[in-house]
Design a protein around this motif. Structure first.
Motif, PDB file in Angstrom:
ATOM      1  N   PRO A   1     -12.748  -9.672   9.832  1.00 32.25           N
ATOM      2  CA  PRO A   1     -12.469  -8.588   8.679  1.00 32.25           C
ATOM      3  C   PRO A   1     -11.970  -7.347   9.322  1.00 32.25           C
ATOM      4  O   PRO A   1     -11.323  -6.330   8.769  1.00 32.25           O
ATOM      5  CB  PRO A   1     -13.416  -8.485   7.838  1.00 32.25           C
ATOM      6  CG  PRO A   1     -14.686  -9.032   8.885  1.00 32.25           C
ATOM      7  CD  PRO A   1     -14.046 -10.146   9.675  1.00 32.25           C
TER       8      PRO A   1
ATOM      9  N   ASP B   1      -7.152  -2.297  12.829  1.00 26.35           N
ATOM     10  CA  ASP B   1      -6.906  -2.922  11.417  1.00 26.35           C
ATOM     11  C   ASP B   1      -8.226  -3.367  10.857  1.00 26.35           C
ATOM     12  O   ASP B   1      -9.066  -4.154  11.723  1.00 26.35           O
ATOM     13  CB  ASP B   1      -5.751  -3.830  11.404  1.00 26.35           C
ATOM     14  CG  ASP B   1      -4.468  -3.142  11.419  1.00 26.35           C
ATOM     15  OD1 ASP B   1      -4.403  -2.084  11.231  1.00 26.35           O
ATOM     16  OD2 ASP B   1      -3.791  -3.995  12.140  1.00 26.35           O
TER      17      ASP B   1
ATOM     18  N   ARG C   1      -9.462  -5.357   7.279  1.00 24.79           N
ATOM     19  CA  ARG C   1      -9.028  -6.223   5.934  1.00 24.79           C
ATOM     20  C   ARG C   1      -9.614  -5.743   4.956  1.00 24.79           C
ATOM     21  O   ARG C   1     -10.407  -6.515   4.084  1.00 24.79           O
ATOM     22  CB  ARG C   1      -9.007  -7.718   6.180  1.00 24.79           C
ATOM     23  CG  ARG C   1      -8.001  -8.148   7.310  1.00 24.79           C
ATOM     24  CD  ARG C   1      -8.201  -9.635   7.338  1.00 24.79           C
ATOM     25  NE  ARG C   1      -7.230 -10.023   8.424  1.00 24.79           N
ATOM     26  CZ  ARG C   1      -6.013 -10.364   8.351  1.00 24.79           C
ATOM     27  NH1 ARG C   1      -5.366 -10.330   7.049  1.00 24.79           N
ATOM     28  NH2 ARG C   1      -5.307 -10.955   9.180  1.00 24.79           N
TER      29      ARG C   1
ATOM     30  N   LEU D   1      -8.898 -10.541   2.729  1.00 24.77           N
ATOM     31  CA  LEU D   1      -8.777 -11.415   3.665  1.00 24.77           C
ATOM     32  C   LEU D   1      -7.647 -12.399   4.045  1.00 24.77           C
ATOM     33  O   LEU D   1      -7.451 -12.512   5.211  1.00 24.77           O
ATOM     34  CB  LEU D   1     -10.057 -12.165   3.820  1.00 24.77           C
ATOM     35  CG  LEU D   1     -11.645 -11.672   3.909  1.00 24.77           C
ATOM     36  CD1 LEU D   1     -12.665 -12.539   3.706  1.00 24.77           C
ATOM     37  CD2 LEU D   1     -11.606 -10.745   5.179  1.00 24.77           C
TER      38      LEU D   1
ATOM     39  N   MET E   1      -1.966  -7.376   6.909  1.00 24.66           N
ATOM     40  CA  MET E   1      -2.419  -5.920   6.786  1.00 24.66           C
ATOM     41  C   MET E   1      -1.484  -4.861   6.201  1.00 24.66           C
ATOM     42  O   MET E   1      -0.300  -5.276   6.340  1.00 24.66           O
ATOM     43  CB  MET E   1      -2.725  -5.579   8.426  1.00 24.66           C
ATOM     44  CG  MET E   1      -3.730  -6.368   9.027  1.00 24.66           C
ATOM     45  SD  MET E   1      -5.306  -5.806   8.668  1.00 24.66           S
ATOM     46  CE  MET E   1      -6.178  -6.710   9.866  1.00 24.66           C
TER      47      MET E   1
END
Length: 805
Positions: free
Chosen positions: A451, A602, A604, A608, A612
């Motif tokens: 994540p 990045d 999330r 999920l 992105m």
């Protein structure tokens, strides 16, 4: 009627004499019927039961679509909402709303409530009239006249004990007085989770043309009588083109007006999954019916002498069929009654498993339609598994049966029927197992997704600051600093951070501008996801710094605005790697130019299982905000142990600020994939149940065949056949049936995979490993189910077998 009562009494006596058979048949049917009823209750509440609005099929969700950038379903600005309201050729009424959080004070304990600010056209557009009081008026859409509220029925019941004298009562919301003018009917809550409604009173600034990109409103509309959704979409396309000619800013980005059924918007992306689960649980019922039909066929073969005697005494074939059908229907009704009890329990379990990720969960119940469905399924099941055995049993050979030599006749037509049923059971079981395998692999892939943050050991909570007490950024900042200081001093706390939105929950998007750069005529910039954070929030969440620096205490009021952006944002707009030092500004009234001071990896934070998106992390001290969320990292990794200290610290700072939504961050992650987890769990449960029933059916058919062929086995062994030869003979029969079922199931599974392709993540619908693994598993279980009766066949004593015949 007398004949039916005679058949019923006889059926009760007959089934009572075979308690083992009756129990197995009832349990198999209860599993199939109960599972179907539970899943149907969910489908009925979410998909089939119409929402409590007038003509819900004419209600539309209206949004912004920027197709060239893949951006659809975006919120609207005040300017755009008023443009929609001026389209009488398409809509009979249009309404807008935005949700917010407020604190109810003046009660023993401050309460957090979710409020929706709605235009006066909101409830007329939905076709809803208050159960008590009145609706909002146009005059109340102006600042100063908007101090009125309407309560949902749930809020009226929970907070005011359904007191009819609540009308005219003054409530303190964020420290401001509001008068209750209406109460909505039971079950009317849109959007889900709303506690009360107040008028939307936009400022003159928000209604100006230069705020066209300030999008925060959700818009709903009712189609005019005679206007279809397709016709409306065509008209709106022409309207978009006309607006593009008259408003140059509108044309930028190739914006069009998007339409979506409000029912589809409410249900979201669970529609396909629910229908799939209902179809899958139907397969479980078919497998269960196949098992009971096999039991009945075997039992009918054992009752051939009884049937022949009744026929010899004058009973016609129709009379015999009616008797057997009565027994089948009696079994199905008892199984249905037990299944209903299982469904009542199973529905509660399903709702508990899915949590808040299931839309319209409050509408799920075992209502009249669910009860009728259960009754209909029970009766249909009785006919489905009872008719063929009844017809088969009524064809008994009178002469052979009376001579006591029925063994040969039993092994013909009924044997082929039992074999065919087993092939079907194996095929359906394989279809369900393939679905379970694909969903399971998809879930495993999703669980392995990084994540971009570390949820373990983090406690989260939310709070809403009353507007009267914290009406300036300075007051909000003072509260934040004092609470952060107290929380940081708690034993076991490693770090603490504030944000406006926690990961994997609600989203907040804004358009933006980049200093020194203009959009081309065909260029579209996706909206950026906004997070306002305190300096320690990135460290608490575990975000990784890629370049530059994180936000600091010096990035406060009076200082030049600073912003962190994620890698996707940086790579998308500064692919040369020169994002640091660039300036951008959000399309919101209070925004200033902010300098990019850092780039983080990045995370999330939105979803999920979705790509992105550009993220911007602004300083909470600079952008401000009264709706806050806490993230607190525990040193010991046990976030729940911090709950009491957090509540005490908040009471010490301000007792009038409610704390709500306290939960470990890992729970938020789990709930974000709740629907996928439920689908994988249920498909696995359905597949396992079907596998068990199919293996028992296969073992039963082979066992019955062995019992019928005892004399043959004895002769073979008397003539010199080895036990291994008998074992291979029986195994070959079982493997043949299982192989046919696997081949048929693989063919059916290809069709299922085509339906699943949009519901999977990270796994192809035709994943060869899943198909091969399921086929191997089913073949191994089938071989085991065949081996057990085959092993018994090798123990036949030839002398005893020949003497018994």
């Amino acid at each position: 009627m007398e004949t039916f009562l005679q058949d019923l009494r006889y059926a009760l006596r007959t089934l009572g004499k075979s308690p083992g058979f009756t129990l197995v048949a009832v349990l198999a049917l209860a599993l199939g019927i109960g599972a179907n009823s539970a899943v149907f209750s969910v489908v009925n509440g979410v998909l089939l039961r119409p929402p409590p609005f007038a003509e819900p099929d004419r209600l539309m969700d209206v949004s912004n679509d920027f197709g060239r950038a893949g951006r659809k379903g975006l919120s609207s600005s005040v300017v755009e909402y008023r443009e929609y309201a001026e389209l009488p050729s398409v809509f009979s009424s249009v309404a807008a709303f935005a949700d917010d959080d407020v604190t109810l004070t003046g009660v023993d304990t401050p309460q957090h409530l979710r409020v929706v600010e709605a235009t006066a056209t909101f409830f007329p557009t939905l076709g809803v009239r208050p159960a008590l009081g009145r609706d909002f008026t146009r005059d109340e859409e102006t600042a100063g006249n908007d101090r009125v509220v309407m309560l949902t029925h749930q809020t009226w019941r929970t907070h005011f004990s359904q007191d009819p004298g609540v009308l005219g009562r003054t409530l303190q919301l964020d420290g401001e007085p509001y008068t209750v003018v209406g109460v909505l009917p039971r079950g009317v809550t849109y959007p889900a989770g709303t506690d009360l409604y107040k008028p939307f009173a936009p400022s003159a600034d928000l209604a100006s043309e230069d705020k066209r990109d300030t999008r925060f409103l959700e818009v709903i509309a009712r189609l005019k009588p005679g206007v279809t959704m397709e016709t409306a979409a065509t008209d709106l396309a022409r309207v978009s083109q006309a607006l593009a000619r008259t408003h140059p800013k509108y044309a930028q980005g190739k914006r069009t007006i998007g339409l979506k059924s409000l029912e589809d918007e409410v249900v979201g992306d669970v529609r396909g999954t629910l229908w799939l689960l209902l179809g899958a649980v139907g397969f479980v019922l078919l497998v269960a019916c196949g098992s009971v039909a096999n039991l009945l066929l075997a039992r009918a073969a054992a009752r051939e002498r009884e049937v022949s005697i009744r026929a010899a005494l004058g009973a016609g074939r129709g009379r015999l069929v009616a008797q057997f059908l009565t027994e089948s229907l009696l079994l199905s009704l008892v199984g249905g009654a037990l299944g209903l009890l299982l469904a009542m329990w199973g529905t509660d379990v399903l709702l508990a498993l899915v949590g808040e990720s299931l839309p319209r969960a409050a509408d799920v119940s075992l209502d009249t339609r669910s009860l009728l469905f259960t009754g209909g399924v029970s009766l249909l099941s009785g006919l489905l598994f009872g008719l063929v055995p009844a017809l088969q049993a009524s064809r008994a050979d009178l002469n052979a049966a009376m001579r006591g030599n029925s063994r040969g006749t039993a092994g013909g037509r009924s044997g082929r029927l039992r074999s065919g049923l087993v092939v079907g059971q194996v095929a359906f079981a394989l279809v369900l197992l393939v679905g379970a395998g694909l969903f399971g692999r998809s879930l495993l892939v999703l669980l392995s997704v990084d994540p971009g943050f570390k949820p373990e050991g983090v406690l989260t909570a939310q709070l809403s600051l009353p507007g009267t007490s914290y009406d300036t950024p300075e007051r909000q900042g003072t509260f934040q600093r004092e609470l952060l200081g107290r929380l940081q001093a708690l034993p076991g706390v490693e770090s603490v951070g504030f944000t406006n939105l926690l990961p994997l929950g609600r989203s907040m998007t804004f358009g933006f501008a980049i200093d020194g750069r203009t959009k081309g005529p065909d260029e579209v910039w996706p909206a950026v996801q906004l997070r306002t954070v305190s300096p320690d929030y990135p460290r608490t969440l575990g975000l990784k710094l890629r370049e530059g620096r994180l936000l600091e205490e010096t990035d406060g009021p009076g200082a030049a605005w600073a912003v962190l952006i994620n890698k996707t944002f940086a790579d998308g707009y500064w692919p040369q790697g020169n994002a640091l030092g660039q300036r951008l500004r959000l399309n919101r009234p209070d925004a200033q130019w902010a300098t990019v001071v850092g780039i983080v990896e990045d995370a999330r934070e939105w979803s999920l299982d979705k790509p992105m998106v550009p993220m911007a992390y602004y300083s909470l001290a600079q952008l401000g905000g009264a709706n806050l969320a806490l993230a607190i990292r525990s040193k010991a990794g046990n976030p729940e142990s911090l709950r009491g200290g957090v509540e005490a610290a908040l009471r010490e700072v301000d007792r009038n600020v409610p704390l709500f939504g306290v939960a470990p961050l890992t729970r938020l992650v789990d709930e974000s994939i709740g629907s996928r987890r439920l689908a994988a769990l249920l498909m696995g449960l359905f597949g396992g149940t079907a596998l068990l029933l199919a293996s028992l059916g296969l073992a039963g058919v082979i066992g019955y065949s062995v019992a019928q062929r005892t004399r043959e086995m004895g002769i073979r062994m008397a003539l010199g056949a080895a036990k291994s030869d008998v074992l291979v003979l029986v195994l070959r029969q079982g493997v043949k049936l299982a192989g046919l079922g696997v081949l048929l199931g693989l063919g059916l599974s290809l069709g299922l995979a085509h339906l699943l392709r949009t519901l999977l993540y990270g796994v192809t619908a035709y994943d060869p490993w899943t198909f091969a693994g399921v086929a191997a598993l089913l073949s191994a279980v089938a071989l085991l189910a065949t081996w057990l009766p085959a092993r018994r066949a090798t123990r036949v004593d030839p002398i005893i077998a020949l003497r018994a015949d």
